[in-house]
Scaffold this motif. Sequence first.
Motif, PDB file in Angstrom:
ATOM      1  N   GLU A 293     -43.267  -5.877 -39.245  1.00  0.00           N
ATOM      2  CA  GLU A 293     -44.213  -6.482 -38.310  1.00  0.00           C
ATOM      3  C   GLU A 293     -44.608  -5.483 -37.222  1.00  0.00           C
ATOM      4  O   GLU A 293     -45.783  -5.382 -36.854  1.00  0.00           O
ATOM      5  N   MET A 294     -43.640  -4.729 -36.722  1.00  0.00           N
ATOM      6  CA  MET A 294     -43.934  -3.739 -35.679  1.00  0.00           C
ATOM      7  C   MET A 294     -44.838  -2.635 -36.217  1.00  0.00           C
ATOM      8  O   MET A 294     -45.783  -2.212 -35.559  1.00  0.00           O
TER       9      MET A 294
ATOM     10  N   ASP B  64     -48.288  -3.986 -36.465  1.00  0.00           N
ATOM     11  CA  ASP B  64     -48.916  -4.087 -35.140  1.00  0.00           C
ATOM     12  C   ASP B  64     -49.384  -2.724 -34.644  1.00  0.00           C
ATOM     13  O   ASP B  64     -50.473  -2.591 -34.091  1.00  0.00           O
TER      14      ASP B  64
ATOM     15  N   ARG C  70     -48.208  -8.549 -27.959  1.00  0.00           N
ATOM     16  CA  ARG C  70     -46.925  -9.222 -28.185  1.00  0.00           C
ATOM     17  C   ARG C  70     -46.430  -9.968 -26.953  1.00  0.00           C
ATOM     18  O   ARG C  70     -45.486 -10.734 -27.049  1.00  0.00           O
TER      19      ARG C  70
END
Length: 157
Positions: free
Chosen positions: A33-34, A37, A62
Amino acid sequence: MATQHHHHRDLEGETLVSAARDALIEAGEQWTEMRADVFEALAGCEKPASAYDIAEKVGTARGKRVAANSVYRILDLFVRANLARRVESANAYVANSHPGCRHDCIFLICDLCGKAVHSDDDKLTGALRLAAQAAGFADVRPVVEIRGHCAECAAGD
């Protein structure tokens, strides 16, 4: 070989993100997910972006602070996996709009607006590779950056 000209955002949006995800997984890495992003933030930039710029964008999205050193590690991975390119003179990054395509880039960087366009010229970078290999260097990766004024800025001079 022919010279090709690419703006760093030939693939865009979900198509670019999907191509990057697939290329990273094919390289044996995880698409977290990071990482998603960070890639989406980088791909959304109109100009080369620093790790601090990306950390700020991701942190805002976030709703919590993101450390720039974490973003640097991810960007370094993206460069190794050919998902991003580093603009050395600006200590900044651009998303590779052709994640599966390996080629050397010649960056054309506008000193006024910061826009970066890349051009592929295998004849030029091939000559640089051969010169480096003749000097005993291995695993050569030419980095060529040309600074000046883009067409839009030059028209306003």
